[in-house]
Write a protein that holds these residues in place. Structure first.
Motif, short mmCIF file in Angstrom:
data_model
loop_
_atom_site.label_atom_id
_atom_site.label_comp_id
_atom_site.label_asym_id
_atom_site.label_seq_id
_atom_site.Cartn_x
_atom_site.Cartn_y
_atom_site.Cartn_z
N THR A 184 1.24 -11.97 -2.37
CA THR A 184 1.75 -11.44 -1.10
C THR A 184 0.68 -11.38 -0.02
O THR A 184 -0.53 -11.34 -0.30
CB THR A 184 2.32 -10.03 -1.30
OG1 THR A 184 1.25 -9.12 -1.63
CG2 THR A 184 3.37 -10.02 -2.40
N TRP A 185 1.16 -11.35 1.20
CA TRP A 185 0.30 -11.14 2.37
C TRP A 185 -0.43 -9.80 2.25
O TRP A 185 -1.61 -9.70 2.58
CB TRP A 185 1.18 -11.18 3.61
CG TRP A 185 0.50 -11.16 4.94
CD1 TRP A 185 0.13 -12.25 5.69
CD2 TRP A 185 0.16 -10.00 5.73
NE1 TRP A 185 -0.42 -11.85 6.89
CE2 TRP A 185 -0.42 -10.48 6.94
CE3 TRP A 185 0.28 -8.63 5.52
CZ2 TRP A 185 -0.87 -9.62 7.93
CZ3 TRP A 185 -0.17 -7.77 6.51
CH2 TRP A 185 -0.74 -8.26 7.70
N GLU A 186 0.28 -8.79 1.73
CA GLU A 186 -0.30 -7.46 1.60
C GLU A 186 -1.47 -7.45 0.61
O GLU A 186 -2.45 -6.72 0.82
CB GLU A 186 0.77 -6.46 1.16
CG GLU A 186 1.82 -6.17 2.23
CD GLU A 186 2.87 -7.27 2.38
OE1 GLU A 186 3.64 -7.22 3.36
OE2 GLU A 186 2.91 -8.19 1.52
N GLU A 187 -1.40 -8.25 -0.46
CA GLU A 187 -2.52 -8.35 -1.39
C GLU A 187 -3.76 -8.91 -0.69
O GLU A 187 -4.88 -8.45 -0.92
CB GLU A 187 -2.15 -9.25 -2.57
CG GLU A 187 -1.19 -8.64 -3.55
CD GLU A 187 -0.84 -9.61 -4.67
OE1 GLU A 187 -1.47 -9.52 -5.74
OE2 GLU A 187 0.05 -10.47 -4.46
N ARG A 188 -3.54 -9.90 0.14
CA ARG A 188 -4.67 -10.47 0.87
C ARG A 188 -5.28 -9.44 1.82
O ARG A 188 -6.51 -9.29 1.89
CB ARG A 188 -4.22 -11.71 1.66
CG ARG A 188 -3.95 -12.92 0.79
CD ARG A 188 -3.45 -14.10 1.61
NE ARG A 188 -3.30 -15.28 0.77
CZ ARG A 188 -4.12 -16.34 0.79
NH1 ARG A 188 -5.15 -16.36 1.61
NH2 ARG A 188 -3.91 -17.36 -0.01
N ARG A 189 -4.44 -8.74 2.54
CA ARG A 189 -4.96 -7.73 3.48
C ARG A 189 -5.74 -6.64 2.74
O ARG A 189 -6.77 -6.18 3.23
CB ARG A 189 -3.82 -7.12 4.29
CG ARG A 189 -4.34 -6.11 5.32
CD ARG A 189 -3.24 -5.44 6.11
NE ARG A 189 -3.79 -4.34 6.87
CZ ARG A 189 -4.23 -4.42 8.12
NH1 ARG A 189 -4.17 -5.57 8.76
NH2 ARG A 189 -4.71 -3.36 8.74
N ARG A 190 -5.25 -6.24 1.57
CA ARG A 190 -5.95 -5.19 0.82
C ARG A 190 -7.36 -5.62 0.46
O ARG A 190 -8.31 -4.82 0.55
CB ARG A 190 -5.15 -4.84 -0.44
CG ARG A 190 -5.81 -3.80 -1.34
CD ARG A 190 -6.11 -2.52 -0.61
NE ARG A 190 -6.75 -1.53 -1.47
CZ ARG A 190 -7.51 -0.54 -1.03
NH1 ARG A 190 -7.73 -0.39 0.28
NH2 ARG A 190 -8.05 0.31 -1.87
N THR A 191 -7.54 -6.86 0.05
CA THR A 191 -8.89 -7.36 -0.25
C THR A 191 -9.78 -7.26 0.98
O THR A 191 -10.94 -6.84 0.90
CB THR A 191 -8.83 -8.81 -0.76
OG1 THR A 191 -8.31 -8.81 -2.09
CG2 THR A 191 -10.21 -9.46 -0.77
N LEU A 192 -9.26 -7.62 2.13
CA LEU A 192 -10.05 -7.57 3.36
C LEU A 192 -10.42 -6.13 3.72
O LEU A 192 -11.53 -5.87 4.20
CB LEU A 192 -9.28 -8.23 4.50
CG LEU A 192 -9.05 -9.74 4.34
CD1 LEU A 192 -8.01 -10.23 5.32
CD2 LEU A 192 -10.37 -10.49 4.50
N GLU A 193 -9.54 -5.19 3.47
CA GLU A 193 -9.85 -3.79 3.72
C GLU A 193 -10.98 -3.31 2.79
O GLU A 193 -11.88 -2.58 3.21
CB GLU A 193 -8.60 -2.93 3.53
CG GLU A 193 -7.55 -3.17 4.61
CD GLU A 193 -6.23 -2.51 4.28
OE1 GLU A 193 -6.00 -2.17 3.09
OE2 GLU A 193 -5.41 -2.33 5.21
#
Length: 332
Positions: A184-193
């Motif tokens: 998911t897009w949300e998984e990618r964003r979590r890594t960036l956070e």
């Protein structure tokens, strides 16, 4: 000057605040006749809020091909019948690639692996590679891109001195399910956070021209800006044989230039880096327009599975445009 360019001059150039979603949509709706004025304003913004320097970067694939994910643009996916074959480099090869990258004048060297996320073997190899490059190559910062990370993995990369972490959001959240279904897009964003919170510089961008609407390009720019990334690589779809996007048309160069300027007006102080597909979408003239229209970073040499331009051509172009090349500001 159109109303939106007047607004951008005040809000972005004078005040250093990025445009909002509705304003960015209006930028993308500007007629062709306004593109030169738009690019000129974007260039003024980047000089004021980033400086005149252009940052050069080289990338190398530590692990190529065989990825279990189904990113529809990517010839490294093992799900599709693409001509890319699996391969790995050893640490000695990575050191030599970093050394050659430094000779071009680049200050950033990125190690990339085609994986959803690193297993223990890959993590150890990356840690060793980063340490050995710093020990053996002067004048280079090391960046890494190995997919979705756990908090523990982020800490390990921080400990060995990873300067910047790349993990592209790829496209707007609303369009992402049309591009990738295996994560998911949300998984990618979590890594960036996690990366940002650890104090590692955040690099995240994506690919334009994958069938998204102009409104979704504006959405994407706003979502990236919310992350406050240090760098945004701008790729343009280069349709690869064997992938679901193989038959997509190449993005119109005028739309690409509008998008480049739009990203600059969304993120006035971020490094915007020309990456894959620029040669196909823009050609030499368009690349020059982009460097005088908001872009202040370039990947030199080849990309992960596609040929770029010889580094010498980009160096000559930067010199011809009288843009200074960024030098490393820290001691290695």
């Amino acid at each position: 000057m159109t109303d939106i360019l007047t607004t951008a001059r005040t809000r972005v150039l004078d005040e250093g605040r990025g445009l909002d979603y509705d304003q960015l949509r209006r930028v993308l709706e500007l007629p062709d006749a306004d593109i030169p004025e738009l690019l000129a304003l974007a260039h003024e913004v980047r000089v004021r809020w980033c400086g005149e320097e252009v940052e050069l970067e080289g990338i190398v694939s530590l692990k190529t091909g065989g990825c279990p994910e189904d990113c529809h643009f990517c010839s490294q996916s093992g799900v599709f019948d693409s001509p890319v074959r699996s391969a790995r480099l050893d640490i000695a090869q990575l050191i030599e690639q970093a050394r050659q990258t430094a000779k071009t004048g680049a200050t950033e060297f990125c190690i990339v692996a085609a994986v959803k996320g690193p297993d223990e073997n890959l993590m150890s190899q990356v840690e060793n590679a980063v340490s050995e490059i710093y020990a053996n190559v002067e004048g280079i910062d090391v960046a890494v891109s190995v997919g979705i990370l756990s908090p523990e993995q982020v800490g390990r990369l921080k400990a060995v001195g990873v300067h910047r972490y790349n993990h592209n959001l790829e496209t707007a959240q609303s369009y992402f399910p049309r591009v990738v279904t295996t994560h998911t897009w949300e998984e990618r964003r979590r890594t960036l956070e996690l990366v940002r919170d650890a104090g590692i510089e955040v690099c995240s961008g994506g690919i334009l021209g994958m069938g998204e609407t102009p409104a979704q390009r504006a959405e994407f720019a706003v979502q990236l800006a919310e992350l406050e990334p240090d760098e945004v690589p701008l790729n343009f779809l280069d349709p690869r044989p064997g992938t679901p996007f193989a038959d997509m048309e190449v993005m119109d160069g005028r739309d690409a230039l509008r998008a480049v300027a739009m990203f600059r007006l969304a993120m006035p102080s971020t490094t915007l880096r020309f990456a894959g597909g620029r040669e196909l979408t823009l050609g030499d003239m368009g690349i020059e327009q982009g460097l005088l229209g908001g872009v202040n970073g370039v990947i030199v040499g080849n990309y992960l599975t596609t040929l770029g331009r010889p580094a010498e051509l980009d160096l000559d172009m930067v010199d011809r445009l009288r843009l200074p090349i960024k030098v490393l500001s820290r001691s290695v």
